[in-house]
Enzyme design. Structure first.
Site, PDB file in Angstrom:
ATOM      1  N   CYS A  81      -1.692   9.135   2.783  1.00  0.00           N
ATOM      2  CA  CYS A  81      -1.561   8.747   1.372  1.00  0.00           C
ATOM      3  C   CYS A  81      -2.848   9.036   0.589  1.00  0.00           C
ATOM      4  O   CYS A  81      -2.808   9.277  -0.610  1.00  0.00           O
ATOM      5  CB  CYS A  81      -1.157   7.290   1.261  1.00  0.00           C
ATOM      6  SG  CYS A  81      -2.173   6.204   2.260  1.00  0.00           S
ATOM      7  N   GLU A 126       0.888  -1.169   0.000  1.00  0.00           N
ATOM      8  CA  GLU A 126       0.000   0.000   0.000  1.00  0.00           C
ATOM      9  C   GLU A 126       0.919   1.210   0.000  1.00  0.00           C
ATOM     10  O   GLU A 126       1.614   1.479   0.981  1.00  0.00           O
ATOM     11  CB  GLU A 126      -0.891  -0.055   1.242  1.00  0.00           C
ATOM     12  CG  GLU A 126      -2.189   0.710   1.111  1.00  0.00           C
ATOM     13  CD  GLU A 126      -2.044   2.162   1.535  1.00  0.00           C
ATOM     14  OE1 GLU A 126      -1.641   2.991   0.682  1.00  0.00           O
ATOM     15  OE2 GLU A 126      -2.338   2.476   2.686  1.00  0.00           O
TER      16      GLU A 126
HETATM   17  P1  NAD Z   1      10.958   6.168   3.054  1.00  0.00           P
HETATM   18  O1  NAD Z   1      10.580   5.708   1.736  1.00  0.00           O
HETATM   19  O2  NAD Z   1      12.402   6.101   3.447  1.00  0.00           O
HETATM   20  O3  NAD Z   1      10.198   5.328   4.195  1.00  0.00           O
HETATM   21  C1  NAD Z   1       8.813   5.043   4.182  1.00  0.00           C
HETATM   22  C2  NAD Z   1       8.573   3.995   5.263  1.00  0.00           C
HETATM   23  O4  NAD Z   1       9.227   2.792   4.913  1.00  0.00           O
HETATM   24  C3  NAD Z   1       9.158   4.363   6.627  1.00  0.00           C
HETATM   25  O5  NAD Z   1       8.250   3.957   7.619  1.00  0.00           O
HETATM   26  C4  NAD Z   1      10.448   3.570   6.740  1.00  0.00           C
HETATM   27  O6  NAD Z   1      10.735   3.192   8.076  1.00  0.00           O
HETATM   28  C5  NAD Z   1      10.154   2.360   5.905  1.00  0.00           C
HETATM   29  N1  NAD Z   1      11.315   1.830   5.210  1.00  0.00           N
HETATM   30  C6  NAD Z   1      12.252   2.538   4.535  1.00  0.00           C
HETATM   31  N2  NAD Z   1      13.137   1.708   3.965  1.00  0.00           N
HETATM   32  C7  NAD Z   1      12.740   0.449   4.278  1.00  0.00           C
HETATM   33  C8  NAD Z   1      13.236  -0.840   3.974  1.00  0.00           C
HETATM   34  N3  NAD Z   1      14.290  -1.029   3.179  1.00  0.00           N
HETATM   35  N4  NAD Z   1      12.587  -1.909   4.471  1.00  0.00           N
HETATM   36  C9  NAD Z   1      11.490  -1.762   5.229  1.00  0.00           C
HETATM   37  N5  NAD Z   1      10.965  -0.571   5.544  1.00  0.00           N
HETATM   38  C10 NAD Z   1      11.586   0.518   5.076  1.00  0.00           C
HETATM   39  O7  NAD Z   1      10.473   7.613   3.180  1.00  0.00           O
HETATM   40  P2  NAD Z   1      10.074   8.580   4.350  1.00  0.00           P
HETATM   41  O8  NAD Z   1      10.969   9.763   4.281  1.00  0.00           O
HETATM   42  O9  NAD Z   1       9.953   7.911   5.685  1.00  0.00           O
HETATM   43  O10 NAD Z   1       8.636   8.950   3.851  1.00  0.00           O
HETATM   44  C11 NAD Z   1       8.549   9.699   2.663  1.00  0.00           C
HETATM   45  C12 NAD Z   1       7.607   9.147   1.673  1.00  0.00           C
HETATM   46  O11 NAD Z   1       7.046   7.916   2.047  1.00  0.00           O
HETATM   47  C13 NAD Z   1       6.417  10.068   1.489  1.00  0.00           C
HETATM   48  O12 NAD Z   1       6.703  11.028   0.534  1.00  0.00           O
HETATM   49  C14 NAD Z   1       5.301   9.148   1.098  1.00  0.00           C
HETATM   50  O13 NAD Z   1       5.237   9.060  -0.295  1.00  0.00           O
HETATM   51  C15 NAD Z   1       5.712   7.819   1.593  1.00  0.00           C
HETATM   52  N6  NAD Z   1       4.885   7.316   2.679  1.00  0.00           N
HETATM   53  C16 NAD Z   1       3.706   6.728   2.355  1.00  0.00           C
HETATM   54  C17 NAD Z   1       2.912   6.225   3.356  1.00  0.00           C
HETATM   55  C18 NAD Z   1       1.587   5.567   3.055  1.00  0.00           C
HETATM   56  O14 NAD Z   1       0.748   5.484   3.924  1.00  0.00           O
HETATM   57  N7  NAD Z   1       1.384   5.052   1.859  1.00  0.00           N
HETATM   58  C19 NAD Z   1       3.319   6.335   4.681  1.00  0.00           C
HETATM   59  C20 NAD Z   1       4.541   6.942   4.979  1.00  0.00           C
HETATM   60  C21 NAD Z   1       5.313   7.410   3.956  1.00  0.00           C
END
Ligand code: NAD
Length: 475
Positions: free
Chosen positions: A283, A249
């Site tokens: 989101c 998601e």
């Molecule tokens: P990010 O992509 O680094 O991380 C998003 C989430 O994934 C975080 O909770 C992080 O802990 C986790 N994560 C990161 N790398 C991972 C890995 N290799 N394995 C498992 N989990 C991992 O980005 P961010 O700076 O935390 O968030 C920015 C972007 O993430 C936003 O611009 C948004 O698009 C997206 N986001 C979407 C949702 C959603 O509900 N769909 C929620 C949070 C963030």
């Protein structure tokens, strides 16, 4: 124990084996709330061994009893909603009222999945030949590895615990290290209500190290992730490599179409509220506002009025309408997106900058005259930025609305039923709000189209991602 936010493995609340961890910050102040423990490989091995045992133990509990336990956990969450909401606000920043709604919604998911678990059934039918009987059995898929983000740190974890446990699976979850407390509160409610201690685990650590280890572990049968598209793609590739099903998601960039027949002030009132909820770190939030020319000026004026008057502050302050962004990365991202838009000729009608120098606050921001090639019209802002985009020609507008890789949600505001249905049918998104911007209730399956992910969570099919079937043919 040195960690304020420990690992939970096999019912033990503890530090990681090597004692490592990181600070968790209160986004309203930037101050540390304490350390979150990091899991080493030895800790993950223990979690995997426990989850394998937990799968057997939880599987031996009747679905009826599992439903009773999950209902008890939901009741506990509701009873403790005030205290848990405070934890959530402290670590994530959202206003206390929104945090409480999130706790209640988490309880609803847990309760709903427990109820659905009582209704799991197979199918039996007669085969083609006389004497042949065919049975389709439904089984829990196995040990689940779940990865959840920081924007709804309790509700997004609750959806995964609910679906997995409702189906009879055990689950190891790695919530975001930035918001560990509310997921721990969820697991406490599950354990206190009678879920076997081996069946649920919470681990934290270096995200890619934990996810790559768990996804490739032979004990894990199912992966589920909520977060960004780039990380979702990486985890989907790893799951594909290990030949394991994954539900993803991911992000959205919701077109919000406001047609010329609606009351522009009323529409702006509703949409400003939905836009600035959780500082738009949702989101599903409306993000690209396509407003028909006839009402463009009035809609924009009212929206800007709201943005200027919106009370931004510490989520614990009852006057606060919008808290800080969840982390410093979001503040930097907002500043970058505004600068890029201005460089391209956009007008900042309100906000546009960080507020203060303590915590991670950013002003509710409205932008007009935003050219097509600006970054904000292509990448999800995940923050309180609202570009308002006037339109005349419906077809050209729809082309833009559908033109990105995102396919999570879209909104249409109009009183014209024919037009409403035409737009609904044309929008390539997994969720469409018609004169509505819904949040996700457990009774609806929610999932993205296109790069916003695949698989769904919730609905009467909430257990399906956590089940596998067996085809039995008997003579
Ligand atoms: P990010 O992509 O680094 O991380 C998003 C989430 O994934 C975080 O909770 C992080 O802990 C986790 N994560 C990161 N790398 C991972 C890995 N290799 N394995 C498992 N989990 C991992 O980005 P961010 O700076 O935390 O968030 C920015 C972007 O993430 C936003 O611009 C948004 O698009 C997206 N986001 C979407 C949702 C959603 O509900 N769909 C929620 C949070 C963030």
């Amino acid at each position: 124990m040195k960690s304020t936010f420990p690992l939970v493995i096999d019912g033990y609340w503890r530090d990681g084996a090597d004692g490592s961890g990181e600070d968790v910050l209160n986004p309203a102040t930037g101050d540390s709330l304490g350390q979150v423990a990091h899991a080493s490989r030895a800790d993950l091995d223990e979690a995997l061994a426990a989850a394998t045992r937990g799968l057997r133990e939880w599987g031996a509990v009747s679905p009826w009893e599992r439903g009773r336990i999950l209902k008890a956990a939901a009741d506990r969450l509701r009873a403790d909603a005030g205290a848990i909401a405070r934890t959530l606000t402290l670590e994530q920043g959202k206003p206390l009222g929104e945090a409480k709604v999130e706790v209640i919604r988490s309880a609803e998911f847990v309760e709903w999945a427990g109820e659905q678990g009582r209704r799991v059934a197979g199918r039996t039918f007669l085969g083609r030949d006389v004497g042949n009987r065919i049975e389709i059995e439904t089984h829990p898929v196995g040990v689940v590895a779940a990865f959840t983000p920081w924007n709804f740190p309790m509700a997004l974890a609750a959806k995964k615990f609910a679906g997995a446990l409702g189906a009879g699976c055990s689950i190891i979850c790695k919530p975001s290290e930035e918001t560990p407390g509310s997921a721990l509160a969820l697991v406490k409610a599950l354990l206190d209500s009678g879920v076997p201690k081996a069946a649920v685990a919470v681990v934290f650590g270096v995200p890619h190290e934990v996810s790559s280890y768990l996804i490739s572990a032979p004990q894990v049968s199912k992966v589920t992730f909520t977060g960004s598209i780039p990380v979702g793609k990486m985890l989907a590739a790893a799951a594909g490599h290990a030949m394991k099903p994954i539900t993803v998601e991911l992000g959205g960039h919701a077109p919000t179409i406001v047609c010329g027949d609606v009351d522009p002030e009323k529409a702006a009132d509703v949409l400003a509220q939905r836009k600035f909820a959780n500082a738009r770190q949702i989101c599903l939030s409306p993000t690209r506002f396509f407003v028909e020319d006839a009402i463009g000026e009035r809609f924009t004026a009212r929206f800007v009025e709201h943005a200027k008057a919106w009370r931004v502050g510490d989520g614990l302050d009852p006057r606060t309408q919008m808290g800080p962004l969840a982390n410093a990365r979001r503040v930097e991202a907002m500043a970058r997106l505004v600068a890029d838009a201005v460089d391209h000729g956009a007008t900042v009608a309100s906000g546009g900058a960080r507020l203060g120098n303590r915590g991670f606050f950013f002003a509710p921001t409205v932008m007009t005259d935003v050219p097509d090639e600006t970054e904000i019209l292509h990448s999800e802002p995940f923050g309180p930025l609202a570009p308002i985009l006037p339109f005349k020609d419906e077809e050209a507008m729809l082309k833009k609305a559908n033109g990105l890789e995102y396919g999570l949600s879209a909104y249409v505001f109009t009183g014209d039923e024919t037009r409403r249905n035409r737009l609904k049918d044309a929008l390539q998104f997994g969720t469409v709000g018609l004169n509505d911007v819904p949040s996700h209730p457990p009774e609806a399956p929610l999932g993205g189209w296109k790069e916003s992910g695949y698989g769904t969570e919730g609905g009467i099919e909430i257990l399906t991602p956590y089940q596998k079937t067996k085809f039995v043919s008997a003579r």
